[in-house]
Design an enzyme around this catalytic site. Sequence first.
Site, PDB file in Angstrom:
ATOM      1  N   HIS A 219       0.838  -1.201   0.000  1.00 60.92           N
ATOM      2  CA  HIS A 219       0.000   0.000   0.000  1.00 60.92           C
ATOM      3  C   HIS A 219       0.866   1.241   0.000  1.00 60.92           C
ATOM      4  O   HIS A 219       1.990   1.239   0.517  1.00 60.92           O
ATOM      5  CB  HIS A 219      -0.952   0.013   1.200  1.00 60.92           C
TER       6      HIS A 219
ATOM      7  N   HIS B 263       0.720   5.236   1.211  1.00 64.48           N
ATOM      8  CA  HIS B 263       0.035   6.226   2.042  1.00 64.48           C
ATOM      9  C   HIS B 263       0.049   7.559   1.302  1.00 64.48           C
ATOM     10  O   HIS B 263       1.095   7.964   0.774  1.00 64.48           O
ATOM     11  CB  HIS B 263       0.800   6.463   3.352  1.00 64.48           C
TER      12      HIS B 263
HETATM   13  P1  5GP Z   1       1.878   0.309   7.364  1.00 65.24           P
HETATM   14  O1  5GP Z   1       2.321   0.421   8.788  1.00 65.24           O
HETATM   15  O2  5GP Z   1       1.748  -1.142   6.995  1.00 65.24           O
HETATM   16  O3  5GP Z   1       2.680   1.096   6.377  1.00 65.24           O
HETATM   17  O4  5GP Z   1       0.458   0.980   7.308  1.00 65.24           O
HETATM   18  C1  5GP Z   1      -0.701   0.320   7.645  1.00 65.24           C
HETATM   19  C2  5GP Z   1      -1.753   1.388   7.785  1.00 65.24           C
HETATM   20  O5  5GP Z   1      -2.996   0.751   7.802  1.00 65.24           O
HETATM   21  C3  5GP Z   1      -1.633   2.214   9.072  1.00 65.24           C
HETATM   22  O6  5GP Z   1      -1.543   3.582   8.739  1.00 65.24           O
HETATM   23  C4  5GP Z   1      -2.913   1.872   9.825  1.00 65.24           C
HETATM   24  O7  5GP Z   1      -3.437   2.985  10.491  1.00 65.24           O
HETATM   25  C5  5GP Z   1      -3.824   1.376   8.737  1.00 65.24           C
HETATM   26  N1  5GP Z   1      -4.766   0.357   9.132  1.00 65.24           N
HETATM   27  C6  5GP Z   1      -4.550  -0.695   9.976  1.00 65.24           C
HETATM   28  N2  5GP Z   1      -5.656  -1.459  10.062  1.00 65.24           N
HETATM   29  C7  5GP Z   1      -6.581  -0.888   9.252  1.00 65.24           C
HETATM   30  C8  5GP Z   1      -7.929  -1.232   8.927  1.00 65.24           C
HETATM   31  O8  5GP Z   1      -8.506  -2.211   9.392  1.00 65.24           O
HETATM   32  N3  5GP Z   1      -8.574  -0.412   8.059  1.00 65.24           N
HETATM   33  C9  5GP Z   1      -7.969   0.686   7.505  1.00 65.24           C
HETATM   34  N4  5GP Z   1      -8.706   1.437   6.671  1.00 65.24           N
HETATM   35  N5  5GP Z   1      -6.702   1.042   7.800  1.00 65.24           N
HETATM   36  C10 5GP Z   1      -6.015   0.257   8.664  1.00 65.24           C
END
Ligand code: 5GP
Length: 151
Positions: free
Chosen positions: A110, A112
Amino acid sequence: MSIEKAAVMSYDPENIFAKIIRAKAPAHRVYEDDWTVAFMDLMPQADGHTLIVPKHEARDLLDAEPYVLGKTIQTTQKVARAVKVAFSADGVMVAQLSGAAAGQTVFHLHFHVLPRYDGVDLRFHGKEVAPAEVLAEHAERVREALRAQSD
Ligand code: 5GP
């Protein structure tokens, strides 16, 4: 790489973003096409924090096929433009974390998209769940800006 390590690094089709893509888990969606889905981050580091995911299975940037990355970054640009307008941002930060050591917490690729403002820091990463009605209103703002793009 050991067999154990390879198993740990494999893609889990039951991860939360895979479920969101299949509409098996809720999310405030703002955009979808044949290749990608975009939705609001549940724990936004800034109002308007949006995530863009490919529909293809990929843990992170490093194991994604180049054509999947191409489609995903095209959607990321589209959404980033909309978020900047919708939240009157000074700039937009696009972030991608690959691997737990880099801070990745959900192991489906993903990007951001975060609106940024001069002199304003981000909130903490993945810390505080935003109220559903706030995310719904923010999602509508992004959808509106996306509609305006295609006019
Ligand atoms: P990462 O740490 O993997 O780069 O980002 C994961 C992102 O997913 C975080 O910003 C977190 O807030 C978001 N996130 C975690 N669980 C969920 C969820 O169930 N739904 C959504 N929409 N975002 C989520």
